[in-house]
Design an enzyme around this catalytic site. Structure first.
Site, PDB file in Angstrom:
ATOM      1  N   LYS A 110      33.731  41.073  44.226  1.00 19.78           N
ATOM      2  CA  LYS A 110      32.915  40.990  43.037  1.00 19.78           C
ATOM      3  C   LYS A 110      33.907  41.483  42.039  1.00 19.78           C
ATOM      4  O   LYS A 110      33.610  41.454  40.835  1.00 19.78           O
ATOM      5  CB  LYS A 110      31.683  41.571  43.146  1.00 19.78           C
ATOM      6  CG  LYS A 110      30.935  40.900  44.273  1.00 19.78           C
ATOM      7  CD  LYS A 110      29.415  41.562  44.090  1.00 19.78           C
ATOM      8  CE  LYS A 110      29.062  41.983  45.627  1.00 19.78           C
ATOM      9  NZ  LYS A 110      28.207  42.831  46.311  1.00 19.78           N
ATOM     10  N   GLU A 124      42.705  39.944  40.616  1.00 21.51           N
ATOM     11  CA  GLU A 124      42.218  41.042  41.336  1.00 21.51           C
ATOM     12  C   GLU A 124      41.773  42.066  40.446  1.00 21.51           C
ATOM     13  O   GLU A 124      42.704  42.311  39.337  1.00 21.51           O
ATOM     14  CB  GLU A 124      43.283  41.585  42.547  1.00 21.51           C
ATOM     15  CG  GLU A 124      42.940  41.127  43.895  1.00 21.51           C
ATOM     16  CD  GLU A 124      41.466  41.499  44.413  1.00 21.51           C
ATOM     17  OE1 GLU A 124      40.764  42.261  43.544  1.00 21.51           O
ATOM     18  OE2 GLU A 124      41.384  41.492  45.647  1.00 21.51           O
ATOM     19  N   ASP A 125      41.090  43.058  40.505  1.00 21.43           N
ATOM     20  CA  ASP A 125      40.710  44.259  39.677  1.00 21.43           C
ATOM     21  C   ASP A 125      41.727  45.428  40.224  1.00 21.43           C
ATOM     22  O   ASP A 125      42.251  45.968  39.397  1.00 21.43           O
ATOM     23  CB  ASP A 125      39.477  44.856  39.625  1.00 21.43           C
ATOM     24  CG  ASP A 125      38.704  44.722  41.154  1.00 21.43           C
ATOM     25  OD1 ASP A 125      39.305  44.240  42.003  1.00 21.43           O
ATOM     26  OD2 ASP A 125      37.865  45.741  41.393  1.00 21.43           O
ATOM     27  N   ASP A 140      45.101  48.176  46.140  1.00 24.93           N
ATOM     28  CA  ASP A 140      45.009  49.533  46.642  1.00 24.93           C
ATOM     29  C   ASP A 140      45.972  49.461  48.021  1.00 24.93           C
ATOM     30  O   ASP A 140      47.198  49.851  47.965  1.00 24.93           O
ATOM     31  CB  ASP A 140      43.630  49.633  47.088  1.00 24.93           C
ATOM     32  CG  ASP A 140      43.044  51.025  47.436  1.00 24.93           C
ATOM     33  OD1 ASP A 140      44.138  52.088  47.325  1.00 24.93           O
ATOM     34  OD2 ASP A 140      42.278  51.644  47.804  1.00 24.93           O
ATOM     35  N   PHE A 146      39.810  58.134  42.296  1.00 27.06           N
ATOM     36  CA  PHE A 146      38.543  57.280  42.471  1.00 27.06           C
ATOM     37  C   PHE A 146      38.194  56.840  41.267  1.00 27.06           C
ATOM     38  O   PHE A 146      37.285  57.336  40.122  1.00 27.06           O
ATOM     39  CB  PHE A 146      37.391  58.032  43.137  1.00 27.06           C
ATOM     40  CG  PHE A 146      36.660  57.253  43.837  1.00 27.06           C
ATOM     41  CD1 PHE A 146      36.373  57.523  45.384  1.00 27.06           C
ATOM     42  CD2 PHE A 146      35.887  56.193  43.592  1.00 27.06           C
ATOM     43  CE1 PHE A 146      35.456  56.760  46.057  1.00 27.06           C
ATOM     44  CE2 PHE A 146      35.088  55.441  44.147  1.00 27.06           C
ATOM     45  CZ  PHE A 146      34.960  55.870  45.584  1.00 27.06           C
ATOM     46  N   ARG A 148      30.020  48.864  37.978  1.00 25.20           N
ATOM     47  CA  ARG A 148      30.770  47.698  37.672  1.00 25.20           C
ATOM     48  C   ARG A 148      30.814  47.414  36.112  1.00 25.20           C
ATOM     49  O   ARG A 148      31.604  46.729  35.557  1.00 25.20           O
ATOM     50  CB  ARG A 148      30.341  46.563  38.565  1.00 25.20           C
ATOM     51  CG  ARG A 148      30.555  46.703  40.009  1.00 25.20           C
ATOM     52  CD  ARG A 148      30.459  45.493  40.763  1.00 25.20           C
ATOM     53  NE  ARG A 148      30.370  45.487  42.048  1.00 25.20           N
ATOM     54  CZ  ARG A 148      31.395  45.542  43.049  1.00 25.20           C
ATOM     55  NH1 ARG A 148      32.556  45.642  42.732  1.00 25.20           N
ATOM     56  NH2 ARG A 148      30.914  45.593  44.350  1.00 25.20           N
TER      57      ARG A 148
END
Ligand code: PRP
Ligand code: MN
Ligand code: MG
Length: 181
Positions: free
Chosen positions: A42, A98-99, A102, A151, A164
C-alpha cells in the site's frame, strides 16, 4: 499522530518539487510508448497518485500487493502475491512505483516475476532509496531521495499501518515504536 515525529526529513514542498521533476523526466523518457504504471500496495499509493499527474503522456495504471512470508518480515526474500495484475503486460512498458527500497528483496522478486510475463521493459521509480540496508542488488531507474538508515514514516510509509496519511516524510521518535506507542 504528529507528536510521534521527531523530525521532518522531507517536507511536503520538497516532495512536491521532486515528484514534478521525476514526472518530467519520465514524460520525456516514455514519450510515444505504451506505459503501464504499476504501484505496489500500500505504501506507493500517495506517491503514485501525485506522480501520475506529473506525467504528461497517456498511461494506464494498475496495482499489485505482495507480502513477505513468515513473521521475520523481509528476511527471507520469499514473497507472496496478494493481488495480481488484471491484464497481460506483453505490449507494455512497466514502470514499478515504490515508496521505498530498503533491503531490495520485494523489488528483486517483483522484477523477476514480471520479467517472466514478457513486458517490453521494466523500470523502477522509488520516492526513497535506503541503500545502507540492501540485501539484494536492486538499483532504481528513478529515485526521489537517497536517505540514511532511519525509521521513516509518512507519505505512504507506515509504522504498524499508521502515519501513511502524513503529507511529509518524518523520522519516528524511538519511543513511538519501542514502548506501546
Ligand atoms: C515496504 C515498502 C516497500 C518494501 C520495501 O512495504 O513499501 O514495498 O517494504 O522493503 P524491501 O526493500 O526491504 O523489500 P511493506 O511490505 O511494509 O508493505 P506496505 O507497502 O503495505 O507498507
Ligand atoms: Mn510497500
Ligand atoms: Mg509497510
Amino acid at each position: 499522530m504528529e507528536e510521534k515525529i521527531g523530525k521532518v526529513l522531507l517536507s511536503r514542498e520538497e516532495i512536491q518539487k521532486r515528484v514534478a521533476e521525476l514526472g518530467e523526466e519520465i514524460t520525456r523518457d516514455y514519450k510515444g510508448q505504451n506505459l503501464l504504471v504499476l504501484a505496489i500496495l500500500k505504501g506507493a499509493v500517495p506517491f503514485m497518485a501525485d506522480l501520475i499527474r506529473e506525467i504528461k503522456i497517456p498511461l494506464k495504471y494498475d496495482f499489485m500487493a505482495v507480502s513477505s512470508y513468515g513473521a521475520s518480515t523481509h528476511s527471507s526474500g520469499v514473497v507472496r502475491i496478494l493481488k495480481d495484475l488484471e491484464r497481460s503486460v506483453e505490449d507494455h512498458h512497466i514502470l514499478i512505483v515504490e515508496d521505498i527500497i530498503d533491503t531490495g528483496l520485494t523489488l528483486k522478486y517483483l522484477k523477476e516475476n514480471l520479467a517472466a510475463r514478457n513486458p517490453l521493459s521494466i523500470k523502477v521509480v522509488t520516492l526513497l532509496d535506503k541503500p545502507d540496508r540492501r540485501k539484494a542488488e536492486v538499483v532504481p531507474d528513478y529515485n526521489g531521495f537517497t536517505i540514511p538508515d532511519e525509521f521513516v514514516v509518512g507519505y505512504g510509509l507506515d509504522f504498524d499501518e499508521h502515519y501513511r496519511n502524513l503529507p511529509y516524510v518524518g523520522i519516528l521518535k524511538p519511543e513511538a515504536y519501542s514502548a506501546e506507542g
